[in-house]
Design an enzyme around this catalytic site. Sequence first.
Site, PDB file in Angstrom:
ATOM      1  CG  ASP A  82       5.259   2.177   8.393  1.00 19.42           C
ATOM      2  OD1 ASP A  82       5.188   1.056   8.920  1.00 19.42           O
ATOM      3  OD2 ASP A  82       4.696   2.477   7.311  1.00 19.42           O
ATOM      4  CB  ALA A 210      -5.029  -2.070   5.330  1.00 22.20           C
ATOM      5  CG  ASN A 230       0.508  -0.393   9.260  1.00 29.65           C
ATOM      6  OD1 ASN A 230      -0.015  -0.355  10.367  1.00 29.65           O
ATOM      7  ND2 ASN A 230       1.818  -0.505   9.087  1.00 29.65           N
TER       8      ASN A 230
HETATM    9  P1  13P Z   1      -0.626   0.534   1.824  1.00 31.93           P
HETATM   10  O1  13P Z   1       0.078   1.651   1.127  1.00 31.93           O
HETATM   11  O2  13P Z   1      -0.846  -0.629   0.934  1.00 31.93           O
HETATM   12  O3  13P Z   1      -1.857   0.990   2.513  1.00 31.93           O
HETATM   13  O4  13P Z   1       0.363  -0.021   2.956  1.00 31.93           O
HETATM   14  C1  13P Z   1       0.618   0.781   4.068  1.00 31.93           C
HETATM   15  C2  13P Z   1       1.547   0.110   5.020  1.00 31.93           C
HETATM   16  O5  13P Z   1       1.499  -1.076   5.229  1.00 31.93           O
HETATM   17  C3  13P Z   1       2.489   0.982   5.720  1.00 31.93           C
HETATM   18  O6  13P Z   1       3.354   0.265   6.524  1.00 31.93           O
END
Ligand code: 13P
Length: 284
Positions: A82, A210, A230
């Site tokens: 990620d 999200a 995500n």
């Molecule tokens: P959040 O921490 O807001 O759920 O975001 C997660 C994300 O987008 C990881 O790439």
Amino acid sequence: MYLVSTRQMLLDAQKHGYAVPAFNIHNLETVQAVIEVANEMKSPIILAATPGTIKYAGREYLQDILEVAAKNSKIPVSFHLDHHEEFDDIKRSIDIGCKSVMIDASKHSFKDNIRLVKQVVDYAHRFDVTVEAELGKLVGQEDNIVVSEKSSELTDPKLAREFVYKTEIDSLAVAIGTAHGLYKSEPKLDYERLTAINNEVNVPLVLHGASGVPTESVKKCIRLGICKVNIATELKIPFANAIKEYFKDHPDASDPRKYLIPAKEAMKEIVREKIIMCGSNDRG
Ligand code: 13P
């Protein structure tokens, strides 16, 4: 099973109108929490690690933990990098078997974003590894990537088309009003923009940030083309809170095999909710 790329998972989600949740994990316990629920609910699943997590837990340790998790699962499991920004880091993970990566070059100019993403795609596709990239800039903080409100930028649908065509990515992360981390007030999502992007590009779309987005809003995004959702912050908070609670009741405790149990359980509750929200249960 063995670890898979996100290609089949996301194409199936796109075809059938659901999304695969991608949960950020940090260690053995968080991997176990996600995997146990995904198996219980028969959901395909993506476990994601930022560069900070790779640094914390160790590239090989995480890869091996995830391989064991996949081997002991009856559902498709993908281990996904990620928000990686460096080609060399991505290459190192691909070279030890990682099958799904995100190159985040969204802070660069459009032209440089394309160039940096294409370099990763060219390498990754030789090994059948899927690549996600981002166009636009999400406000908030993920790992060391910090984007202020002023420098945030929503995804331009026409540029998205050119971006996907020139980079040959497998999935596109869009900026439509979500943020990384917690929200001060309910986020205003630009559904028209999401619809327009979905009309311009064929690849599955990804919703970052999200956590804290109301369930109905995420479901609407899924109906409009989001195939991967995500979630990081919303898992971390209950995990930490459960440990804090445990120590309130057991101030002299010291056994991680005890105080991590309620933390895992708290995290599993959220994983269950999010799988239902994504509609990925019984799709594995
Ligand atoms: P959040 O921490 O807001 O759920 O975001 C997660 C994300 O987008 C990881 O790439």
